[in-house]
Design a protein around this motif. Structure first.
Motif, mmCIF file in Angstrom:
data_model
loop_
_atom_site.group_PDB
_atom_site.id
_atom_site.type_symbol
_atom_site.label_atom_id
_atom_site.label_comp_id
_atom_site.label_asym_id
_atom_site.label_seq_id
_atom_site.Cartn_x
_atom_site.Cartn_y
_atom_site.Cartn_z
ATOM 1 N N LEU A 1 -0.391 -52.299 -45.975
ATOM 2 C CA LEU A 1 0.685 -52.035 -45.028
ATOM 3 C C LEU A 1 0.616 -53.009 -43.866
ATOM 4 N N ASN A 2 1.765 -53.496 -43.464
ATOM 5 C CA ASN A 2 1.806 -54.261 -42.223
ATOM 6 C C ASN A 2 2.048 -53.264 -41.079
ATOM 7 N N ALA A 3 1.910 -53.731 -39.865
ATOM 8 C CA ALA A 3 2.026 -52.827 -38.716
ATOM 9 C C ALA A 3 3.424 -52.226 -38.600
ATOM 10 N N THR A 4 4.439 -52.971 -38.997
ATOM 11 C CA THR A 4 5.804 -52.434 -38.930
ATOM 12 C C THR A 4 5.965 -51.275 -39.899
ATOM 13 N N ALA A 5 5.560 -51.473 -41.155
ATOM 14 C CA ALA A 5 5.663 -50.397 -42.147
ATOM 15 C C ALA A 5 4.821 -49.203 -41.709
ATOM 16 N N ALA A 6 3.624 -49.475 -41.213
ATOM 17 C CA ALA A 6 2.746 -48.387 -40.772
ATOM 18 C C ALA A 6 3.380 -47.603 -39.623
ATOM 19 N N SER A 7 4.031 -48.303 -38.694
ATOM 20 C CA SER A 7 4.656 -47.584 -37.583
ATOM 21 C C SER A 7 5.784 -46.693 -38.093
ATOM 22 N N LEU A 8 6.536 -47.155 -39.083
ATOM 23 C CA LEU A 8 7.611 -46.324 -39.649
ATOM 24 C C LEU A 8 7.021 -45.082 -40.311
ATOM 25 N N LEU A 9 5.938 -45.256 -41.058
ATOM 26 C CA LEU A 9 5.280 -44.092 -41.660
ATOM 27 C C LEU A 9 4.765 -43.148 -40.581
ATOM 28 N N GLY A 10 4.232 -43.716 -39.516
ATOM 29 C CA GLY A 10 3.758 -42.889 -38.406
ATOM 30 C C GLY A 10 4.883 -42.060 -37.811
ATOM 31 N N PHE A 11 6.042 -42.679 -37.619
ATOM 32 C CA PHE A 11 7.185 -41.940 -37.075
ATOM 33 C C PHE A 11 7.660 -40.865 -38.042
#
Length: 190
Positions: A6-16
């Motif tokens: 996961l890149n940080a962008t994808a990870a942030s979306l999963l976090g949200f």
């Protein structure tokens, strides 16, 4: 698990998405509110990442609703991928401050133009600091206990904007706007 980390962008979306299903539009809005001051995210990136994560089984697309908006929810595989990403140390930060490139080559600009750029950017940072200060002032006394993660992020924003404003205020005289608000000072340092 996804084929690629996961890149940080994808990870942030999963976090949200841990907070509940959201459309791509909702995620763009939410990201702008929550991380927009320190992590850039475009609408096209959000939709590209959602498509890739859906293909990898990390999110599940729901039924299309109003305005053809489609909600996404995180799957168990998405939660596992997010947990794996969160457990790894974050990458080292890289400062990307376009104004610094302009300042570095400022000798090739008319002094008035550089002073305008500096004044505009300083005003942007002052406004950001004022916004953070409003948010901080509205926090209840127990905010540290309720959501220490958001409070820590807010405090970083406050410290960062104060540091940037301090940098602006300590610029060499040749880079500062002249008295009266326009132009650069005629004096030079060193």
């Amino acid at each position: 698990m996804p084929d690629r980390p996961l890149n940080a962008t994808a990870a942030s979306l999963l976090g949200f998405l841990h907070d509940g299903p959201m459309t791509g539009w909702d995620l763009v809005e939410y990201a702008q509110q929550r991380i927009g001051a320190f992590w850039s995210l475009t609408q096209s990136q959000v939709y590209r990442e959602l498509t890739a994560m859906a293909a990898a089984g990390l999110v599940r697309a729901g039924e299309r609703g109003r305005r053809d908006r489609q909600p996404y929810e995180i799957t168990d595989a998405g939660r596992a991928a997010f947990a794996e990403w969160a457990a790894k140390p974050p990458a080292e930060e890289t400062i990307r401050f376009p104004l610094l490139i302009t300042v570095l080559f400022g000798r090739h600009l008319p002094p008035d133009r550089l002073a305008e750029y500096l004044a505009a950017h300083r005003a942007t940072h002052a406004a950001r600091l004022a916004g953070y200060e409003q948010v901080a002032a509205a926090l209840p006394p127990e905010a540290d206990d309720v959501d220490p993660y958001s409070v820590a992020t807010l405090r970083f924003g406050l410290a960062y904007e104060r540091a940037v404003l301090e940098w602006f205020d300590a610029l060499p005289a040749a880079l500062r706007p002249a008295a009266g608000g326009s132009g650069a000072a005629a004096a030079t340092d060193g």
